[in-house]
Design a protein around this motif. Structure first.
Motif, PDB file in Angstrom:
ATOM      1  N   ASN A   1       0.854  -1.184   0.000  1.00  0.00           N
ATOM      2  CA  ASN A   1       0.000   0.000   0.000  1.00  0.00           C
ATOM      3  C   ASN A   1       0.888   1.231   0.000  1.00  0.00           C
ATOM      4  O   ASN A   1       1.828   1.325   0.780  1.00  0.00           O
ATOM      5  N   VAL A   2       0.581   2.158  -0.890  1.00  0.00           N
ATOM      6  CA  VAL A   2       1.327   3.407  -0.999  1.00  0.00           C
ATOM      7  C   VAL A   2       0.364   4.540  -0.670  1.00  0.00           C
ATOM      8  O   VAL A   2      -0.725   4.622  -1.240  1.00  0.00           O
ATOM      9  N   THR A   3       0.758   5.402   0.266  1.00  0.00           N
ATOM     10  CA  THR A   3      -0.101   6.494   0.713  1.00  0.00           C
ATOM     11  C   THR A   3       0.555   7.832   0.402  1.00  0.00           C
ATOM     12  O   THR A   3       1.744   8.022   0.666  1.00  0.00           O
ATOM     13  N   CYS A   4      -0.229   8.750  -0.150  1.00  0.00           N
ATOM     14  CA  CYS A   4       0.266  10.096  -0.436  1.00  0.00           C
ATOM     15  C   CYS A   4       0.566  10.825   0.874  1.00  0.00           C
ATOM     16  O   CYS A   4      -0.056  10.569   1.903  1.00  0.00           O
ATOM     17  N   ALA A   5       1.500  11.746   0.812  1.00  0.00           N
ATOM     18  CA  ALA A   5       1.852  12.572   1.969  1.00  0.00           C
ATOM     19  C   ALA A   5       0.649  13.436   2.362  1.00  0.00           C
ATOM     20  O   ALA A   5      -0.227  13.708   1.530  1.00  0.00           O
ATOM     21  N   PRO A   6       0.590  13.878   3.621  1.00  0.00           N
ATOM     22  CA  PRO A   6      -0.506  14.757   4.042  1.00  0.00           C
ATOM     23  C   PRO A   6      -0.628  15.964   3.111  1.00  0.00           C
ATOM     24  O   PRO A   6       0.370  16.550   2.696  1.00  0.00           O
ATOM     25  N   GLY A   7      -1.864  16.297   2.750  1.00  0.00           N
ATOM     26  CA  GLY A   7      -2.116  17.419   1.855  1.00  0.00           C
ATOM     27  C   GLY A   7      -2.160  17.027   0.387  1.00  0.00           C
ATOM     28  O   GLY A   7      -2.357  17.872  -0.477  1.00  0.00           O
ATOM     29  N   TYR A   8      -1.989  15.720   0.090  1.00  0.00           N
ATOM     30  CA  TYR A   8      -1.999  15.227  -1.288  1.00  0.00           C
ATOM     31  C   TYR A   8      -3.018  14.109  -1.445  1.00  0.00           C
ATOM     32  O   TYR A   8      -3.375  13.439  -0.491  1.00  0.00           O
ATOM     33  N   ARG A   9      -3.482  13.907  -2.687  1.00  0.00           N
ATOM     34  CA  ARG A   9      -4.406  12.824  -3.038  1.00  0.00           C
ATOM     35  C   ARG A   9      -3.870  12.143  -4.291  1.00  0.00           C
ATOM     36  O   ARG A   9      -2.950  12.650  -4.945  1.00  0.00           O
ATOM     37  N   LEU A  10      -4.457  11.005  -4.654  1.00  0.00           N
ATOM     38  CA  LEU A  10      -4.010  10.297  -5.848  1.00  0.00           C
ATOM     39  C   LEU A  10      -4.232  11.142  -7.096  1.00  0.00           C
ATOM     40  O   LEU A  10      -5.254  11.822  -7.229  1.00  0.00           O
ATOM     41  N   LEU A  11      -3.288  11.089  -7.993  1.00  0.00           N
ATOM     42  CA  LEU A  11      -3.347  11.822  -9.253  1.00  0.00           C
ATOM     43  C   LEU A  11      -4.522  11.327 -10.087  1.00  0.00           C
ATOM     44  O   LEU A  11      -4.784  10.128 -10.158  1.00  0.00           O
ATOM     45  N   GLY A  12      -5.246  12.258 -10.697  1.00  0.00           N
ATOM     46  CA  GLY A  12      -6.346  11.898 -11.585  1.00  0.00           C
ATOM     47  C   GLY A  12      -7.677  11.693 -10.896  1.00  0.00           C
ATOM     48  O   GLY A  12      -8.618  11.201 -11.497  1.00  0.00           O
ATOM     49  N   THR A  13      -7.781  12.058  -9.632  1.00  0.00           N
ATOM     50  CA  THR A  13      -9.049  11.939  -8.921  1.00  0.00           C
ATOM     51  C   THR A  13      -9.417  13.278  -8.300  1.00  0.00           C
ATOM     52  O   THR A  13      -8.544  14.077  -7.984  1.00  0.00           O
TER      53      THR A  13
END
Length: 57
Positions: A12-24
């Motif tokens: 599982n890979v989680t974005c850093a705080p303040g970020y979301r997955l690209l393209g959503t």
């Protein structure tokens, strides 16, 4: 360097705080699962982008 990952392993890979997955547009969509492929490399990671200030439903 020893590599203990094997075909079919998942991470599982989680974005850093303040970020979301690209393209959503979903600010809560911050984690994705990647898988070790038959060639020994991890599947493509979508990447992360800054969260938007406003969400619309």
């Amino acid at each position: 360097m020893h590599n203990d990952t094997h075909y079919g392993d998942k991470a599982n890979v989680t974005c850093a705080p303040g970020y979301r997955l690209l393209g959503t547009d979903d600010n809560e969509n911050v984690t994705e699962t990647i898988e070790c492929s038959t060639n020994g490399y991890w599947s493509n990671l979508t990447g992360c982008q800054p969260k938007s200030e406003h969400t619309y439903n």
